[in-house]
Design a protein around this motif. Structure first.
Motif, PDB file in Angstrom:
ATOM      1  N   SER A 102       0.831  -1.200   0.000  1.00  0.00           N
ATOM      2  CA  SER A 102       0.000   0.000   0.000  1.00  0.00           C
ATOM      3  C   SER A 102       0.866   1.250   0.000  1.00  0.00           C
ATOM      4  CB  SER A 102      -0.914   0.007   1.224  1.00  0.00           C
ATOM      5  OG  SER A 102      -0.263   0.582   2.321  1.00  0.00           O
ATOM      6  N   ALA A 103       0.326   2.305  -0.567  1.00  0.00           N
ATOM      7  CA  ALA A 103       1.054   3.562  -0.697  1.00  0.00           C
ATOM      8  C   ALA A 103       1.470   4.056   0.684  1.00  0.00           C
ATOM      9  CB  ALA A 103       0.185   4.600  -1.395  1.00  0.00           C
ATOM     10  N   LEU A 104       0.607   3.847   1.670  1.00  0.00           N
ATOM     11  CA  LEU A 104       0.907   4.336   3.018  1.00  0.00           C
ATOM     12  C   LEU A 104       2.179   3.673   3.549  1.00  0.00           C
ATOM     13  CD1 LEU A 104      -0.344   6.112   5.312  1.00  0.00           C
ATOM     14  CD2 LEU A 104      -1.121   3.964   6.300  1.00  0.00           C
ATOM     15  N   LEU A 105       2.239   2.360   3.372  1.00  0.00           N
ATOM     16  CA  LEU A 105       3.403   1.605   3.839  1.00  0.00           C
ATOM     17  C   LEU A 105       4.656   2.092   3.107  1.00  0.00           C
ATOM     18  CD1 LEU A 105       3.698  -0.813   5.814  1.00  0.00           C
ATOM     19  CD2 LEU A 105       3.847  -2.277   3.797  1.00  0.00           C
ATOM     20  N   ALA A 106       4.509   2.258   1.788  1.00  0.00           N
ATOM     21  CA  ALA A 106       5.641   2.688   0.969  1.00  0.00           C
ATOM     22  C   ALA A 106       6.143   4.057   1.436  1.00  0.00           C
ATOM     23  CB  ALA A 106       5.229   2.742  -0.496  1.00  0.00           C
ATOM     24  N   ASN A 107       5.201   4.971   1.678  1.00  0.00           N
ATOM     25  CA  ASN A 107       5.608   6.330   2.067  1.00  0.00           C
ATOM     26  C   ASN A 107       6.197   6.344   3.467  1.00  0.00           C
ATOM     27  OD1 ASN A 107       4.681   7.194  -0.366  1.00  0.00           O
ATOM     28  ND2 ASN A 107       2.661   7.816   0.418  1.00  0.00           N
TER      29      ASN A 107
END
Ligand SMILES: Nc1ncnc2c1ncn2[C@@H]1O[C@H](COP(=O)(O)OP(=O)(O)OP(=O)(O)O)[C@@H](O)[C@H]1O
Ligand SMILES: [Mg+2]
Lengths: 230, 378
Positions: free
Chosen positions: B139-144
């Motif tokens: 997920s983008a959140l994890l990546a960021n």
């Protein structure tokens, strides 16, 4: 036309406390006539106004206003009758505190379920002018004197072009001079608009301005006299 | 409405005070509604994003994702049942993950899905699961949050399975934990296989690949769910109920709903008290209007209109301010989400509550006797 009261009895309270506030009262007032009702405190003057104005149902007897008998009417019909045919002038400051003088008159149009049009405004302004209150049209009751408020009350009572004017002690909160001015104004207005008027007062000196007077004691009419000036 | 407006203007101070209270309640209601939507999204966005109508769990009184285990014959049985448009196994296991540099990624939920199947998420960046066997979409959140990029390798603790990041999808969570997606075979290997994968030169037994956690279903509306459930020992929930199988979801939603409920009741009571006092104060004037020929209907319309104006203005201002503040919450990544329908719903509810509160004045008004307009009758 005007007002006919026939054999009206009004009993108030119940049980031991029951009293006869009006005891077989009969009289009539014609269009353009101002009748003064006098009597001591507790005589039944306010009760008489309440019965004539459809605010109380009499125990027996008949009240006819502009040809319409009140007996058969229910509360909402009486409300409509008050709106259409009766003008009330109350004691002292019975004005709505949030309304300007002009709006006090226009309220009557709103109560009839209409939006005031130019003709209504003109009519209201003409009435305000006729009671010398044109220059106070935009004032709130707080900003008026007792006499001025009473004049607005008279103008409001005439706004719906009623056939009957009921006036409750119009001078009780005013000094002699102003009191006489108000009664003279009432007399002038009821002649001009050809309205039957009943004015309750405890002030004998106000009789001069009335066409007729009627004394009531303990709920009974004592005499029917034609006023000295007429 | 003539009198209502004039009274509003005349008694500005009182109405302003009242409006401020209502505006404050509306403000809180909107923030709560945003928080509720935010919490829900933070909890179950992964589930919400699934293109399914129902989920079938292994039979259990209180089914949940962690203790459900289904077999191949069950999802194949479902797939062949009448009314089933599509059925796919879904694997669900919670892991803690690290980058190869040993940086912790905290908890993640590993979802095993069939590459190219209907459970696969849309990627914002990178490619789908049809590529390498060990690919993972995060997920983008994890990546960021952890600075993970495409091509990075992440390692699942305990089982030491290595996964290569091939795609980034939008923020998807379940039970507030970020979801990462991998091909179902890789998931089965990580979940049921020995740590570190098969010993060199050996392959894992086939039976390992016959299990998953739940069955994701696309059903026609009139599917006879019960019969299929009995045949395959499953318990099937619609999507909405399946949310409740996610830990914390029910409690969070209930708590927020309860607070909102209290606020609606408080508003109704406050407005009721206000209009009661306001009506009692105006008794003399109401009697006067009645004596002049004003009907009960006129006076009631006027009062209810007044309440409606008050509520709409106050709720409008409160909601506007909350939305304004909420937008900045949303951007800061807090669990907060403004959903137009929910906000409109909670504001509407407040207005209705206010109107109900103002109805206490109905009885007061109708009981006023116009005779009080005559001086000294009593
Ligand atoms: N609601 C009531 N119940 C019982 N008796 C009442 C009620 N209202 C008035 N009365 C009585 O009826 C009689 C007539 O009252 P009313 O108010 O008509 O007198 P009034 O002539 O207007 O007196 P005042 O000049 O003091 O106003 C009085 O004896 C009064 O006590
Ligand atoms: Mg009296």
């Amino acid at each position: 036309m005007g007002l006919q009261v026939k054999d009206v009895v009004l009993e108030l309270g119940d049980g031991d406390a029951q009293i006869t506030a009006l005891d077989h009262v009969s009289f009539g007032v014609g269009a353009g006539e101002l009748l003064a009702v006098l009597g001591p405190s507790g005589a039944g003057k306010s009760s008489l106004l309440a019965v004539c104005g459809g605010l109380r149902h009499p125990t027996s007897g008949t009240v006819v206003i502009g040809g319409k008998p009140l007996m058969a009417m229910n509360d909402s019909q009486l409300t409509r009758l008050r709106l259409q045919s009766i003008g009330f002038v109350f004691q002292q400051s019975n004005l709505i505190s949030s309304l300007t003088s002009l709006d006090q008159l226009l309220l009557m149009v709103h109560l009839a379920g209409r939006r005031p049009r130019k003709a209504d405004r003109d009519h209201a302004m003409a009435l305000l002018n006729s009671v010398d209150m044109g220059h106070r049209a935009n004032r709130l009751p707080d900003q008026l004197s007792g006499g001025e408020r009473q004049r607005i009350g008279i103008a409001r009572a005439l706004m719906t072009k009623p056939s009957l004017l009921l006036v409750d002690e119009p001078t009780s909160m005013l000094d002699q001079v102003r009191g006489h001015q108000i009664v003279a104004l009432l007399n002038e207005q009821c002649h001009q608009h050809q309205v039957a008027a009943v004015m309750v007062t405890h002030d004998v000196s106000m009789l001069d301005a009335a066409d007729r007077s009627l004394h009531i004691v303990d709920g009974r009419i004592q005499e029917v006299a034609v006023s000295a000036t007429n | 409405m003539f009198l209502a407006w004039r009274d509003l203007l005349f008694a500005k101070g009182r109405f302003l005070l009242m409006s401020m209270i209502i505006a404050l309640v509306a403000f809180l209601m909107t923030l709560l509604s945003g928080l509720a939507s935010g919490l829900i999204k933070n909890n179950i966005s992964g589930l919400m994003a699934l293109d399914v109508t129902n989920l079938a769990f292994e039979y259990n009184d209180r089914p949940n994702y962690r203790n459900s285990m289904v077999e191949r014959e069950m999802w194949e049985g479902w797939r062949n049942a009448e009314g089933v448009v599509a059925a796919e196994p879904l694997g669900h296991t919670m892991f803690t993950a690290r980058t190869p540099e040993d940086l912790p990624l905290d908890d993640v939920v590993l979802w095993g899905v069939e590459p190219g199947g209907f459970l696969e998420p849309d990627v914002l960046l990178g490619e789908s699961l049809k590529g390498p066997d060990d690919g993972v979409i995060i997920s983008a959140l994890l990546a960021n949050k952890h600075g993970v990029k495409l091509g990075d390798v992440i390692v699942l603790d305990r089982v030491l399975t290595k996964l290569t990041v091939i795609g980034i999808t939008s923020e998807q969570n379940i039970g507030h934990v970020p979801v990462i997606y991998t091909p179902i075979r890789k998931w089965q290997e990580a979940t049921y296989g020995p740590p570190g994968g098969p010993p060199p030169g050996e392959v894992l037994p086939d039976i390992l690949f016959d299990y998953a956690s739940v069955i994701a279903l696309q059903l026609a509306p009139d599917t006879d769910i019960e019969t299929v459930d009995i045949a395959w020992g499953t318990v099937t929930m619609d999507k909405q109920s399946a949310y409740e199988a996610s830990s914390g979801y029910k409690e969070e939603v209930q708590t927020v709903k309860m607070i909102q409920g209290f606020m609606v009741v408080i508003s109704a009571l406050v407005i009721g008290a206000f209009f009661t006092i306001w009506t009692i104060q105006r008794t003399q004037e109401i009697g006067l209007v009645k004596a002049l020929g004003g009907s009960n209907a006129y006076l009631l319309r006027d009062t209810m209109g007044q309440a409606l104006i008050l509520m709409i203005l106050a709720v409008g201002v409160g909601t506007f301010l909350a939305v304004w503040l909420g937008l900045s919450f949303e951007q800061s990544g807090k669990p907060f989400m403004l959903v137009k329908d929910n906000i409109a719903g909670s504001s509407g509810l407040l207005i209705v509550a206010g109107l109900i509160g103002s109805m206490v004045s109905v009885r007061l008004i109708t009981r006023i006797d116009p005779i009080i307009a005559l001086g000294r009758t009593r």
